[in-house]
Scaffold this motif. Structure first.
Motif, PDB file in Angstrom:
ATOM      1  N   ASP A  32       1.039  -1.420   0.239  1.00 27.47           N
ATOM      2  CA  ASP A  32       0.041   0.050  -0.032  1.00 27.47           C
ATOM      3  C   ASP A  32       0.512   1.443  -0.205  1.00 27.47           C
ATOM      4  OD1 ASP A  32      -3.486   0.381   0.701  1.00 27.47           O
ATOM      5  OD2 ASP A  32      -1.633   1.840   0.761  1.00 27.47           O
ATOM      6  N   ASN A  33       0.001   1.890  -0.757  1.00 35.78           N
ATOM      7  CA  ASN A  33       0.970   3.358  -0.734  1.00 35.78           C
ATOM      8  C   ASN A  33       0.903   5.212   0.440  1.00 35.78           C
ATOM      9  OD1 ASN A  33      -0.644   4.475  -2.160  1.00 35.78           O
ATOM     10  ND2 ASN A  33      -0.063   4.993  -4.131  1.00 35.78           N
ATOM     11  N   LEU A  34      -0.201   4.208   1.016  1.00 32.56           N
ATOM     12  CA  LEU A  34      -0.882   4.863   1.741  1.00 32.56           C
ATOM     13  C   LEU A  34      -1.619   6.664   1.581  1.00 32.56           C
ATOM     14  CD1 LEU A  34       1.699   4.177   4.884  1.00 32.56           C
ATOM     15  CD2 LEU A  34      -0.310   3.121   3.659  1.00 32.56           C
ATOM     16  N   SER A  35      -1.914   6.236  -0.247  1.00 33.64           N
ATOM     17  CA  SER A  35      -2.396   7.658  -0.361  1.00 33.64           C
ATOM     18  C   SER A  35      -3.598   7.759   0.226  1.00 33.64           C
ATOM     19  CB  SER A  35      -2.266   7.489  -2.034  1.00 33.64           C
ATOM     20  OG  SER A  35      -3.297   5.840  -2.727  1.00 33.64           O
ATOM     21  N   THR A  36      -4.990   6.252   0.878  1.00 29.17           N
ATOM     22  CA  THR A  36      -6.075   6.550   1.350  1.00 29.17           C
ATOM     23  C   THR A  36      -6.435   5.588   1.649  1.00 29.17           C
ATOM     24  OG1 THR A  36      -6.566   5.630  -0.750  1.00 29.17           O
ATOM     25  CG2 THR A  36      -7.072   7.638  -1.059  1.00 29.17           C
ATOM     26  N   GLY A  37      -5.522   4.845   2.172  1.00 26.24           N
ATOM     27  CA  GLY A  37      -4.960   3.557   3.066  1.00 26.24           C
ATOM     28  C   GLY A  37      -4.451   3.978   4.467  1.00 26.24           C
ATOM     29  N   LYS A  38      -4.673   3.639   5.745  1.00 27.78           N
ATOM     30  CA  LYS A  38      -4.396   3.944   7.240  1.00 27.78           C
ATOM     31  C   LYS A  38      -3.105   2.596   7.265  1.00 27.78           C
ATOM     32  CE  LYS A  38      -6.565   7.876   7.160  1.00 27.78           C
ATOM     33  NZ  LYS A  38      -6.694   7.974   5.491  1.00 27.78           N
ATOM     34  N   HIS A  39      -2.916   3.491   8.416  1.00 32.07           N
ATOM     35  CA  HIS A  39      -2.042   1.944   8.920  1.00 32.07           C
ATOM     36  C   HIS A  39      -2.250   1.665  10.111  1.00 32.07           C
ATOM     37  CE1 HIS A  39       2.400   3.586   8.016  1.00 32.07           C
ATOM     38  NE2 HIS A  39       2.749   2.348   7.935  1.00 32.07           N
ATOM     39  N   ASN A  40      -3.368   2.578  10.675  1.00 29.71           N
ATOM     40  CA  ASN A  40      -4.046   2.166  12.129  1.00 29.71           C
ATOM     41  C   ASN A  40      -4.743   0.986  11.188  1.00 29.71           C
ATOM     42  OD1 ASN A  40      -6.132   3.273  10.465  1.00 29.71           O
ATOM     43  ND2 ASN A  40      -6.585   4.809  12.178  1.00 29.71           N
ATOM     44  N   SER A  41      -4.421   0.851  10.024  1.00 28.86           N
ATOM     45  CA  SER A  41      -5.399  -0.764   9.693  1.00 28.86           C
ATOM     46  C   SER A  41      -4.665  -2.130  10.591  1.00 28.86           C
ATOM     47  CB  SER A  41      -5.203  -0.743   7.876  1.00 28.86           C
ATOM     48  OG  SER A  41      -6.555  -0.123   7.741  1.00 28.86           O
ATOM     49  N   LEU A  42      -3.579  -2.187  10.833  1.00 32.21           N
ATOM     50  CA  LEU A  42      -2.898  -2.653  11.048  1.00 32.21           C
ATOM     51  C   LEU A  42      -2.585  -2.502  12.901  1.00 32.21           C
ATOM     52  CD1 LEU A  42       0.300  -2.586   8.408  1.00 32.21           C
ATOM     53  CD2 LEU A  42      -1.231  -3.774   8.753  1.00 32.21           C
ATOM     54  N   TRP A  43      -2.636  -1.988  13.290  1.00 33.80           N
ATOM     55  CA  TRP A  43      -2.872  -1.759  14.410  1.00 33.80           C
ATOM     56  C   TRP A  43      -3.784  -3.322  14.917  1.00 33.80           C
ATOM     57  CZ3 TRP A  43      -4.388   3.898  16.062  1.00 33.80           C
ATOM     58  CH2 TRP A  43      -3.775   4.587  15.986  1.00 33.80           C
ATOM     59  N   ASN A  44      -3.723  -3.782  16.333  1.00 30.92           N
ATOM     60  CA  ASN A  44      -4.035  -5.247  16.879  1.00 30.92           C
ATOM     61  C   ASN A  44      -4.195  -5.940  16.275  1.00 30.92           C
ATOM     62  OD1 ASN A  44      -4.497  -3.602  19.095  1.00 30.92           O
ATOM     63  ND2 ASN A  44      -6.650  -2.074  17.713  1.00 30.92           N
TER      64      ASN A  44
END
Length: 140
Positions: A32-44
């Motif tokens: 993911d290039n994080l243009s719309t995705g978020k790192h917090n999707s991986l939290w937990n």
């Protein structure tokens, strides 16, 4: 368990998919290039068998810049795209980005390719929808 490569894995659809695949103990390479995705999707999402999940690694990059070997002979779920119809109307050149990403994956010779679109493809008068039609041709 299987290994999957997921492009756009931190977006809305991708983040739901990675949670489900990890719970089923599959191993993932998430791009993911994080243009719309978020790192917090991986939290937990602690990876690994001790957590009852598969493992994951994140490649923070544009799909076009990822080494072809990452895709070669893999099961690739291609969700990465600039999907907002309004963005594509305001900047139609972004559509070539979507097609270039798909072409890069196809040329990398994945074992299987799952290609997805949003409901925005039904607005056939948008550059996003036109790019998805081109992508369909590239895949076939």
């Amino acid at each position: 368990m299987a290994h999957f490569v997921i492009t756009g894995g931190l977006g809305n659809i991708g983040s739901a998919l990675i949670r489900e695949l990890l719970l089923r103990r599959h191993d993932l390479t998430i791009i993911d290039n994080l243009s719309t995705g978020k790192h917090n999707s991986l939290w937990n999402l602690n990876p690994g068998p001790k957590h009852g999940r598969g493992t994951w690694r994140l490649i923070e990059a544009d799909v076009r810049n990822v080494d072809a070997e990452v895709f070669k002979d893999q099961v690739v779920i291609h969700l990465a795209a600039i999907a907002d119809p309004q963005i594509s109307l305001n900047n139609p050149d972004l559509v070539t980005h979507n097609c270039a990403c798909t072409a890069h994956i196809v040329n990398s010779k994945p074992k299987h390719l799952v290609f997805a679109s949003t409901a925005a493809v039904y607005s056939l008068n948008t550059p996003y929808a036109a790019a998805k039609l081109v992508d369909d041709e590239l895949i076939q």
